[in-house]
Design a protein around this motif. Sequence first.
Motif, PDB file in Angstrom:
ATOM      1  N   ALA A   1       0.842  -1.193   0.000  1.00  0.00           N
ATOM      2  CA  ALA A   1       0.000   0.000   0.000  1.00  0.00           C
ATOM      3  C   ALA A   1       0.878   1.243   0.000  1.00  0.00           C
ATOM      4  O   ALA A   1       1.960   1.264   0.558  1.00  0.00           O
ATOM      5  CB  ALA A   1      -0.902   0.005   1.235  1.00  0.00           C
ATOM      6  N   GLN A   2       0.356   2.264  -0.653  1.00  0.00           N
ATOM      7  CA  GLN A   2       1.126   3.495  -0.722  1.00  0.00           C
ATOM      8  C   GLN A   2       1.120   4.191   0.634  1.00  0.00           C
ATOM      9  O   GLN A   2       0.135   4.142   1.360  1.00  0.00           O
ATOM     10  CB  GLN A   2       0.540   4.415  -1.788  1.00  0.00           C
ATOM     11  CG  GLN A   2      -0.934   4.738  -1.604  1.00  0.00           C
ATOM     12  CD  GLN A   2      -1.541   5.362  -2.853  1.00  0.00           C
ATOM     13  OE1 GLN A   2      -1.108   5.102  -3.958  1.00  0.00           O
ATOM     14  NE2 GLN A   2      -2.551   6.181  -2.655  1.00  0.00           N
ATOM     15  N   SER A   3       2.220   4.849   0.966  1.00  0.00           N
ATOM     16  CA  SER A   3       2.304   5.586   2.220  1.00  0.00           C
ATOM     17  C   SER A   3       3.218   6.782   2.041  1.00  0.00           C
ATOM     18  O   SER A   3       4.089   6.799   1.178  1.00  0.00           O
ATOM     19  CB  SER A   3       2.815   4.693   3.352  1.00  0.00           C
ATOM     20  OG  SER A   3       4.151   4.319   3.121  1.00  0.00           O
ATOM     21  N   VAL A   4       2.980   7.776   2.862  1.00  0.00           N
ATOM     22  CA  VAL A   4       3.761   9.009   2.850  1.00  0.00           C
ATOM     23  C   VAL A   4       4.164   9.308   4.277  1.00  0.00           C
ATOM     24  O   VAL A   4       3.316   9.302   5.179  1.00  0.00           O
ATOM     25  CB  VAL A   4       2.941  10.195   2.301  1.00  0.00           C
ATOM     26  CG1 VAL A   4       3.799  11.441   2.236  1.00  0.00           C
ATOM     27  CG2 VAL A   4       2.374   9.858   0.939  1.00  0.00           C
ATOM     28  N   THR A   5       5.430   9.588   4.487  1.00  0.00           N
ATOM     29  CA  THR A   5       5.934   9.875   5.826  1.00  0.00           C
ATOM     30  C   THR A   5       6.565  11.253   5.863  1.00  0.00           C
ATOM     31  O   THR A   5       7.445  11.566   5.052  1.00  0.00           O
ATOM     32  CB  THR A   5       6.986   8.842   6.251  1.00  0.00           C
ATOM     33  OG1 THR A   5       6.403   7.538   6.213  1.00  0.00           O
ATOM     34  CG2 THR A   5       7.469   9.126   7.669  1.00  0.00           C
ATOM     35  N   GLN A   6       6.099  12.052   6.801  1.00  0.00           N
ATOM     36  CA  GLN A   6       6.763  13.314   7.126  1.00  0.00           C
ATOM     37  C   GLN A   6       7.344  13.113   8.530  1.00  0.00           C
ATOM     38  O   GLN A   6       6.606  13.164   9.505  1.00  0.00           O
ATOM     39  CB  GLN A   6       5.779  14.474   7.077  1.00  0.00           C
ATOM     40  CG  GLN A   6       5.265  14.751   5.657  1.00  0.00           C
ATOM     41  CD  GLN A   6       4.314  15.920   5.610  1.00  0.00           C
ATOM     42  OE1 GLN A   6       3.124  15.761   5.339  1.00  0.00           O
ATOM     43  NE2 GLN A   6       4.830  17.105   5.868  1.00  0.00           N
ATOM     44  N   PRO A   7       8.639  12.871   8.630  1.00  0.00           N
ATOM     45  CA  PRO A   7       9.218  12.420   9.895  1.00  0.00           C
ATOM     46  C   PRO A   7       9.166  13.465  11.013  1.00  0.00           C
ATOM     47  O   PRO A   7       9.178  13.106  12.186  1.00  0.00           O
ATOM     48  CB  PRO A   7      10.669  12.102   9.527  1.00  0.00           C
ATOM     49  CG  PRO A   7      10.705  12.046   8.043  1.00  0.00           C
ATOM     50  CD  PRO A   7       9.618  12.914   7.547  1.00  0.00           C
ATOM     51  N   ASP A   8       9.115  14.722  10.644  1.00  0.00           N
ATOM     52  CA  ASP A   8       9.151  15.791  11.639  1.00  0.00           C
ATOM     53  C   ASP A   8       7.760  16.346  11.888  1.00  0.00           C
ATOM     54  O   ASP A   8       7.130  16.861  10.974  1.00  0.00           O
ATOM     55  CB  ASP A   8      10.078  16.917  11.164  1.00  0.00           C
ATOM     56  CG  ASP A   8      11.478  16.409  10.871  1.00  0.00           C
ATOM     57  OD1 ASP A   8      11.947  16.582   9.729  1.00  0.00           O
ATOM     58  OD2 ASP A   8      12.076  15.812  11.781  1.00  0.00           O
ATOM     59  N   ILE A   9       7.280  16.239  13.132  1.00  0.00           N
ATOM     60  CA  ILE A   9       5.974  16.796  13.477  1.00  0.00           C
ATOM     61  C   ILE A   9       6.068  18.314  13.581  1.00  0.00           C
ATOM     62  O   ILE A   9       5.179  19.041  13.143  1.00  0.00           O
ATOM     63  CB  ILE A   9       5.467  16.192  14.799  1.00  0.00           C
ATOM     64  CG1 ILE A   9       5.293  14.686  14.645  1.00  0.00           C
ATOM     65  CG2 ILE A   9       4.146  16.838  15.217  1.00  0.00           C
ATOM     66  CD1 ILE A   9       4.932  13.985  15.935  1.00  0.00           C
ATOM     67  N   HIS A  10       7.159  18.780  14.220  1.00  0.00           N
ATOM     68  CA  HIS A  10       7.389  20.213  14.362  1.00  0.00           C
ATOM     69  C   HIS A  10       8.820  20.524  13.926  1.00  0.00           C
ATOM     70  O   HIS A  10       9.726  19.731  14.156  1.00  0.00           O
ATOM     71  CB  HIS A  10       7.242  20.664  15.828  1.00  0.00           C
ATOM     72  CG  HIS A  10       5.919  20.338  16.424  1.00  0.00           C
ATOM     73  ND1 HIS A  10       4.781  21.061  16.165  1.00  0.00           N
ATOM     74  CD2 HIS A  10       5.544  19.359  17.288  1.00  0.00           C
ATOM     75  CE1 HIS A  10       3.765  20.553  16.836  1.00  0.00           C
ATOM     76  NE2 HIS A  10       4.185  19.524  17.527  1.00  0.00           N
ATOM     77  N   ILE A  11       8.986  21.694  13.320  1.00  0.00           N
ATOM     78  CA  ILE A  11      10.306  22.210  12.979  1.00  0.00           C
ATOM     79  C   ILE A  11      10.342  23.665  13.424  1.00  0.00           C
ATOM     80  O   ILE A  11       9.401  24.431  13.132  1.00  0.00           O
ATOM     81  CB  ILE A  11      10.584  22.133  11.467  1.00  0.00           C
ATOM     82  CG1 ILE A  11      10.773  20.698  11.022  1.00  0.00           C
ATOM     83  CG2 ILE A  11      11.802  22.978  11.095  1.00  0.00           C
ATOM     84  CD1 ILE A  11      12.168  20.173  11.155  1.00  0.00           C
ATOM     85  N   THR A  12      11.400  24.037  14.135  1.00  0.00           N
ATOM     86  CA  THR A  12      11.555  25.422  14.571  1.00  0.00           C
ATOM     87  C   THR A  12      12.802  26.009  13.918  1.00  0.00           C
ATOM     88  O   THR A  12      13.875  25.411  14.002  1.00  0.00           O
ATOM     89  CB  THR A  12      11.682  25.509  16.099  1.00  0.00           C
ATOM     90  OG1 THR A  12      10.514  24.936  16.691  1.00  0.00           O
ATOM     91  CG2 THR A  12      11.806  26.954  16.541  1.00  0.00           C
ATOM     92  N   VAL A  13      12.641  27.155  13.280  1.00  0.00           N
ATOM     93  CA  VAL A  13      13.783  27.838  12.667  1.00  0.00           C
ATOM     94  C   VAL A  13      13.722  29.318  13.014  1.00  0.00           C
ATOM     95  O   VAL A  13      12.659  29.845  13.363  1.00  0.00           O
ATOM     96  CB  VAL A  13      13.797  27.672  11.133  1.00  0.00           C
ATOM     97  CG1 VAL A  13      13.919  26.208  10.756  1.00  0.00           C
ATOM     98  CG2 VAL A  13      12.561  28.289  10.504  1.00  0.00           C
ATOM     99  N   SER A  14      14.850  29.966  12.914  1.00  0.00           N
ATOM    100  CA  SER A  14      14.910  31.410  13.100  1.00  0.00           C
ATOM    101  C   SER A  14      14.631  32.101  11.775  1.00  0.00           C
ATOM    102  O   SER A  14      14.973  31.579  10.708  1.00  0.00           O
ATOM    103  CB  SER A  14      16.288  31.829  13.619  1.00  0.00           C
ATOM    104  OG  SER A  14      16.531  31.247  14.878  1.00  0.00           O
ATOM    105  N   GLU A  15      14.020  33.259  11.859  1.00  0.00           N
ATOM    106  CA  GLU A  15      13.755  34.025  10.652  1.00  0.00           C
ATOM    107  C   GLU A  15      15.065  34.315   9.928  1.00  0.00           C
ATOM    108  O   GLU A  15      16.062  34.696  10.555  1.00  0.00           O
ATOM    109  CB  GLU A  15      13.034  35.328  10.984  1.00  0.00           C
ATOM    110  CG  GLU A  15      12.502  36.064   9.765  1.00  0.00           C
ATOM    111  CD  GLU A  15      11.555  37.195  10.131  1.00  0.00           C
ATOM    112  OE1 GLU A  15      11.561  37.604  11.307  1.00  0.00           O
ATOM    113  OE2 GLU A  15      10.816  37.656   9.245  1.00  0.00           O
ATOM    114  N   GLY A  16      15.074  34.089   8.617  1.00  0.00           N
ATOM    115  CA  GLY A  16      16.276  34.289   7.826  1.00  0.00           C
ATOM    116  C   GLY A  16      17.098  33.030   7.637  1.00  0.00           C
ATOM    117  O   GLY A  16      17.964  32.975   6.750  1.00  0.00           O
ATOM    118  N   ALA A  17      16.842  32.020   8.444  1.00  0.00           N
ATOM    119  CA  ALA A  17      17.576  30.758   8.315  1.00  0.00           C
ATOM    120  C   ALA A  17      16.996  29.938   7.164  1.00  0.00           C
ATOM    121  O   ALA A  17      15.876  30.169   6.696  1.00  0.00           O
ATOM    122  CB  ALA A  17      17.497  29.979   9.619  1.00  0.00           C
TER     123      ALA A  17
END
Lengths: 114, 114
Positions: free
Chosen positions: A1-17
């Motif tokens: 069966a087809q599946s899609v994984t997005q491993p990161d639930i949350h990502i935090t970055v600084s503005e400009g990064a």
Amino acid sequence: AQSVTQPDIHITVSEGASLELRCNYSYGATPYLFWYVQSPGQGLQLLLKYFSGDTLVQGIKGFEAEFKRSQSSFNLRKPSVHWSDAAEYFCAVGEEGGSYIPTFGRGTSLIVHP
Amino acid sequence: DGGITQSPKYLFRKEGQNVTLSCEQNLNHDAMYWYRQDPGQGLRLIYYSQIVNDFQKGDIAEGYSVSREKKESFPLTVTSAQKNPTAFYLCASSMATGGVETQYFGPGTRLLVL
């Protein structure tokens, strides 16, 4: 069966990064790949898509994504994040010859620090 | 402007009540879809329709019903059999060519139980 994984639930970055959101899929045939963005309380907006051709795809709002068949990945990138990019990001994958309805990942929430 | 509209933006349901969510599109798309979105679970397909007067169940159709009497309209009824209806509901549309097509989304309806 087809599946899609997005491993990161949350990502935090600084503005400009710089930003990279990961998406991995499990399919046997040629995938059709999408990235969508959703602001709080809103619908999904298409950022970019890959059906065939150049594996580096340019989208709206300065985003790009690269299809890597060997890694079964379609990661979303942006060189410099703006505070307005804070949102939920969804990867979706459809399969040629299979169900024509794309399968969605669970999403990655992007938090941008000033 | 072409697009997808959903109404109402917020909907309140009382115990034992059926409620209907509206979805209209003027994109001349053949296919329409209903998704349910819960926090952390991504999008789950409720029903879809490729052509007028025809529709199919998705992954979580129990407690929901749809109709497709016009190409432009695909209303969703949340019946009293749906015991946990509180969620964000998204309508989408796409061309129906028999292959994977890009889905375009409406702004969503948030359903709350009183």
